[in-house]
Scaffold this active site. Structure first.
Site, short mmCIF file in Angstrom:
data_model
loop_
_atom_site.label_atom_id
_atom_site.label_comp_id
_atom_site.label_asym_id
_atom_site.label_seq_id
_atom_site.Cartn_x
_atom_site.Cartn_y
_atom_site.Cartn_z
N GLY A 16 0.84 -1.20 0.00
CA GLY A 16 0.00 0.00 0.00
C GLY A 16 0.87 1.25 0.00
N ASN A 23 -7.02 4.59 9.33
CA ASN A 23 -6.49 3.38 9.96
C ASN A 23 -6.53 3.41 11.49
OD1 ASN A 23 -4.52 5.36 8.87
ND2 ASN A 23 -3.13 4.31 10.26
N GLN A 49 -7.40 0.62 4.11
CA GLN A 49 -8.22 0.13 5.23
C GLN A 49 -9.64 -0.20 4.79
OE1 GLN A 49 -7.49 -0.63 8.43
NE2 GLN A 49 -5.34 -0.12 8.20
N SER A 82 -3.89 -2.73 -0.41
CA SER A 82 -2.81 -3.53 0.17
C SER A 82 -3.36 -4.88 0.61
CB SER A 82 -2.22 -2.79 1.38
OG SER A 82 -1.30 -3.63 2.04
N GLY A 83 -2.73 -5.96 0.13
CA GLY A 83 -3.27 -7.30 0.37
C GLY A 83 -3.35 -7.73 1.82
N HIS A 84 -2.36 -7.32 2.66
CA HIS A 84 -2.32 -7.89 4.00
C HIS A 84 -3.42 -7.36 4.92
CE1 HIS A 84 -0.10 -4.78 6.52
NE2 HIS A 84 0.20 -4.34 5.32
N THR A 106 10.17 -7.98 -12.09
CA THR A 106 9.47 -9.24 -12.36
C THR A 106 8.33 -9.42 -11.37
OG1 THR A 106 11.51 -10.15 -13.21
CG2 THR A 106 9.80 -11.74 -12.64
N CYS A 154 2.97 1.44 12.56
CA CYS A 154 4.20 2.15 12.20
C CYS A 154 4.59 3.17 13.27
CB CYS A 154 4.02 2.88 10.88
SG CYS A 154 2.97 2.02 9.75
#
Ligand code: PLP
Length: 413
Positions: free
Chosen positions: A74, A154, A182, A202-204, A240, A328
């Site tokens: 993200g 968030n 979020q 963002s995937g997580h 890649t 963070c």
């Protein structure tokens, strides 16, 4: 009261990876080792999976495959959207608008652009954390290159009026980016209905692993490339492709978007139960953020007279994983910029707790959590000189007692 198994209440920091996503990733690692840029069969097989995954992600937000670009996070998506748009117009449009409550992926990006000479307007928010479309309209200038306002916060979970904010930008012909990191997995996202030019994912945050993200760039929007190198992602983001994680991202977004409303309703009900029980049990407690325009899984409290870090450590010891703000910033002694922006004084912002729940939560666990939380808050307050002054009637609390618990507290102390 220590509980027997751990309770994870920090889904805004990250989510556990879905079992089906792990299966997908491991099978892609085994079976799709070809480089999608290679022209032989193994490569083309990987290319086909890459494009299929892109189409799945695109359709989950009502976009087209060619409008989705995979990134590593993200943070990267936010950096790319803002720096890509700003640097495209370097020397001509040197103004950027954002809000005071953005994630650091946006705020620090703007700070680094300020060092290159960009002028940044940080829009204020109201006490719920909402940005006003009128304030945005007033801040836009002929040299505004991009506006970036997050879809949902968030820390306090506040949901912004993105459709209105995007429409202000469209009317004034200014690019609009939203950080939906979020929001994805919790709120429906339809980029046509929202009218945004760019959107970060963002995937997580919805059951994929950490280290995979995406940026939606509406077709026709011109921004600079972020990564120079090979011709991947249609020459716009070199490197890649991380195919196993891209396929896992597509699987996770599919799972999280299925039955979205049913899950959101369940989370909202559990969250409201949690808020009610905490507010009714612990005096001098404040709910931060909007009650109405709030992510289904988010609750954020401030407890007067205590310090959030100690609260977190003691909750951890009792088996509960929560946060005092964004992952963070935990570890830093500065109070959250989000809580200060909604008008909280430093001492109240310091005593805050973010609880971000998942659908596995139950009423029984909420009860155990509230009992533990109350014990910890009372213990910390008893060690606080500020609390002692209040009990001795020397000071007035900043957060009023919603129910009159003072007599009860005085008996206990
Ligand atoms: N934006 C928001 C609103 C977030 O909550 C986060 C992560 O906490 C990010 C951006 C950064 O995403 P990532 O962890 O994928 O870099």
């Amino acid at each position: 009261m220590a509980i027997t198994s751990r309770v994870y209440l920090d889904n805004a920091a990250t989510t556990p990876v879905h079992a089906e996503v792990i299966d997908e990733i491991t099978s892609v690692m085994r079976e799709y080792y070809g480089n999608p840029s290679s022209i032989y069969t193994e490569g083309q097989k990987s290319k086909e999976l890459l494009e299929r995954s892109r189409d799945i992600v695109a359709s989950s937000i009502n976009a087209e495959g060619r409008e989705i670009f995979f990134t590593a996070s993200g943070t990267e998506s936010d950096n790319w959207a803002i720096k890509g748009a700003a640097l495209r117009y370097f020397g001509q449009k040197m103004h950027i608008i954002t809000s005071r409550i953005e994630h650091h992926a946006v705020l620090h990006t703007c700070e680094s652009l300020a060092k290159l000479g960009y002028d940044i307007t940080y829009l204020p928010v109201d006490e719920d954390g909402i940005v006003s479309p009128e304030a945005l309209a007033a801040a836009i200038r002929p040299d505004t290159a991009i506006v970036s306002i997050m879809m949902a916060n968030n820390e306090i979970g506040t949901i912004q009026p993105i459709k209105e904010l995007a429409s202000v930008c469209r009317e004034k012909k200014v690019l609009f980016h939203t950080d939906a990191v979020q929001a994805a997995g919790s709120l429906p996202i339809d980029i046509i209905d929202l009218g945004v030019d760019m959107l970060s994912l963002s995937g997580h945050k919805f059951g994929a692993p950490k280290g995979i993200g995406a940026l939606y760039i509406r077709k026709g929007v011109r921004i600079n490339n972020f990564m120079d190198g090979g011709g991947q992602e249609r020459n716009r983001r070199a490197g890649t492709e991380n195919l196993p994680y891209i396929a896992g991202f597509a699987k996770a977004i599919t799972i999280s978007m299925a039955d979205l409303q049913i899950k959101a309703d369940k989370l909202t009900q559990l969250r409201n139960e949690l808020i009610e029980k905490v507010m009714n049990t612990i005096p001098h407690t404040r709910l931060n953020g909007s009650y109405e325009h709030r992510l289904p899984g988010n609750a954020n409290f401030s407890f007067e007279f205590i310090e959030g870090e100690s609260l977190l450590l003691m909750l951890d010891h009792m088996g509960f994983a929560c946060s005092s703000g964004s992952a963070c910033t935990s570890g830093s002694l500065d109070p959250s910029h989000v809580l200060l922006s909604i008008g909280l004084p430093h001492e109240i912002a310091h005593g805050s707790l973010r609880v971000s729940i998942g659908t596995s939560l139950t009423s029984e666990i909420i009860d155990q959590f509230v009992v533990s939380l109350e014990q910890i808050v009372m213990r910390l307050r008893q060690m606080s000189p500020l609390y002692e002054d209040f009990i001795k009637n020397k000071t007035t609390p900043i957060i009023p007692c919603t129910k009159c618990y003072k007599e009860q507290i005085m008996k206990e102390v």
